[in-house]
Design a protein around this motif. Structure first.
Motif, mmCIF file in Angstrom:
data_model
loop_
_atom_site.group_PDB
_atom_site.id
_atom_site.type_symbol
_atom_site.label_atom_id
_atom_site.label_comp_id
_atom_site.label_asym_id
_atom_site.label_seq_id
_atom_site.Cartn_x
_atom_site.Cartn_y
_atom_site.Cartn_z
ATOM 1 N N MET A 1 -20.139 -7.683 -23.372
ATOM 2 C CA MET A 1 -20.847 -8.714 -22.639
ATOM 3 C C MET A 1 -21.662 -8.046 -21.535
ATOM 4 N N GLU A 6 -31.709 -12.574 -14.018
ATOM 5 C CA GLU A 6 -32.888 -12.830 -14.852
ATOM 6 C C GLU A 6 -33.860 -13.729 -14.108
ATOM 7 N N GLU A 13 -33.725 -21.154 -25.839
ATOM 8 C CA GLU A 13 -32.410 -20.602 -25.501
ATOM 9 C C GLU A 13 -31.745 -21.403 -24.375
ATOM 10 N N THR A 45 -27.109 -14.252 -15.655
ATOM 11 C CA THR A 45 -26.780 -14.668 -17.014
ATOM 12 C C THR A 45 -25.703 -13.774 -17.603
ATOM 13 N N ARG A 47 -24.638 -12.456 -21.462
ATOM 14 C CA ARG A 47 -25.095 -12.357 -22.850
ATOM 15 C C ARG A 47 -24.101 -11.509 -23.641
ATOM 16 N N ASP A 48 -24.018 -11.808 -24.923
ATOM 17 C CA ASP A 48 -23.159 -10.994 -25.780
ATOM 18 C C ASP A 48 -23.916 -9.741 -26.212
ATOM 19 N N SER A 50 -25.363 -8.937 -28.849
ATOM 20 C CA SER A 50 -26.597 -9.155 -29.604
ATOM 21 C C SER A 50 -27.698 -9.772 -28.740
ATOM 22 N N GLY A 51 -27.380 -10.068 -27.479
ATOM 23 C CA GLY A 51 -28.372 -10.640 -26.571
ATOM 24 C C GLY A 51 -28.358 -12.147 -26.478
ATOM 25 N N SER A 52 -27.448 -12.805 -27.189
ATOM 26 C CA SER A 52 -27.377 -14.270 -27.138
ATOM 27 C C SER A 52 -26.866 -14.735 -25.780
ATOM 28 N N LEU A 53 -27.502 -15.770 -25.254
ATOM 29 C CA LEU A 53 -27.129 -16.330 -23.960
ATOM 30 C C LEU A 53 -25.805 -17.086 -24.081
ATOM 31 N N LEU A 54 -24.808 -16.652 -23.320
ATOM 32 C CA LEU A 54 -23.494 -17.292 -23.323
ATOM 33 C C LEU A 54 -23.340 -18.257 -22.157
#
Length: 90
Positions: A1, A6, A13, A45, A47-48, A50-54
């Motif tokens: 993570m 940002e 997203e 932020t 992110r995992d 892979s860059g996905s917003l958690l």
């Protein structure tokens, strides 16, 4: 993570994240939501790999005396996994 500050936000997203928690007051106008994030004092932020917003947290401030947390939004699939605790140690 990955936890990071940002200042640029992808409307798709951001909408997906806020929709995941049912915050309809924010999601009715995603452009307004993104402007609000850009104009916030600070947005952090999570992110995992892979860059996905958690999730995200944002503060509002007068840059002199007052700073408060306006939003803490975490995708429900990531609740109870220590995400907010990682923000506090950043």
């Amino acid at each position: 993570m990955f936890i990071a500050e940002e200042g640029v936000f992808d409307p798709v997203e951001v909408l997906r994240l806020y929709d995941s928690v049912g915050w309809e007051g924010y999601t009715s106008d995603v452009d307004k939501l993104c402007r609000g994030l850009v104009n916030s004092h600070l947005v952090i932020t999570a992110r995992d790999g892979s860059g996905s917003l958690l999730g995200l947290a944002r503060t509002i401030s007068d840059d002199e005396h007052i700073c408060y947390v306006q939003d803490v939004v975490v995708n429900p699939a990531k609740h109870r996994q220590g995400l907010a605790g990682r923000w506090s140690s950043t």
